[in-house]
Design a protein around this motif. Sequence first.
Motif, PDB file in Angstrom:
ATOM      1  N   GLU A  81      14.785  12.625   2.655  1.00 36.78           N
ATOM      2  CA  GLU A  81      13.373  12.504   2.975  1.00 36.78           C
ATOM      3  C   GLU A  81      13.152  13.001   4.397  1.00 36.78           C
ATOM      4  OE1 GLU A  81      10.050   9.004   3.267  1.00 36.78           O
ATOM      5  OE2 GLU A  81      11.658   8.813   1.792  1.00 36.78           O
ATOM      6  N   MET A  82      12.134  13.826   4.581  1.00 37.79           N
ATOM      7  CA  MET A  82      11.864  14.395   5.896  1.00 37.79           C
ATOM      8  C   MET A  82      10.860  13.523   6.640  1.00 37.79           C
ATOM      9  SD  MET A  82      11.605  18.431   4.955  1.00 37.79           S
ATOM     10  CE  MET A  82      11.349  18.894   6.640  1.00 37.79           C
ATOM     11  N   LYS A  83      11.009  13.479   7.971  1.00 41.46           N
ATOM     12  CA  LYS A  83      10.077  12.736   8.801  1.00 41.46           C
ATOM     13  C   LYS A  83       8.782  13.528   8.899  1.00 41.46           C
ATOM     14  CE  LYS A  83      13.686  10.743  11.675  1.00 41.46           C
ATOM     15  NZ  LYS A  83      14.242  10.654  13.025  1.00 41.46           N
ATOM     16  N   ARG A 137       5.670  15.404  10.519  1.00 42.41           N
ATOM     17  CA  ARG A 137       5.549  16.162  11.766  1.00 42.41           C
ATOM     18  C   ARG A 137       4.559  15.486  12.694  1.00 42.41           C
ATOM     19  NH1 ARG A 137       5.023  22.561  10.883  1.00 42.41           N
ATOM     20  NH2 ARG A 137       7.237  22.951  10.960  1.00 42.41           N
ATOM     21  N   LYS A 138       4.812  15.630  13.999  1.00 41.88           N
ATOM     22  CA  LYS A 138       3.868  15.140  14.991  1.00 41.88           C
ATOM     23  C   LYS A 138       2.745  16.156  15.117  1.00 41.88           C
ATOM     24  CE  LYS A 138       7.268  12.697  17.760  1.00 41.88           C
ATOM     25  NZ  LYS A 138       7.890  12.594  19.096  1.00 41.88           N
TER      26      LYS A 138
END
Length: 56
Positions: free
Chosen positions: A26-28, A30-31
């Motif tokens: 699972e990817m975090k 993006r800010k």
Amino acid sequence: MPLLNASVQKARESRGETGEHATVHEMKPRKKAAKTAPPKKTPAKKKTSSRKPRSA
């Protein structure tokens, strides 16, 4: 086609691949980037001739 499949299988075995599917992580999220002003355009430089001016 069977020769191609055998070649692919042999190549996978030589690389140590087991033939299983890749794992999925699972990817975090993006800010969000801060809004910044667009860069200002610099005026174009005039072309200068590399030739020397003629003398009279």
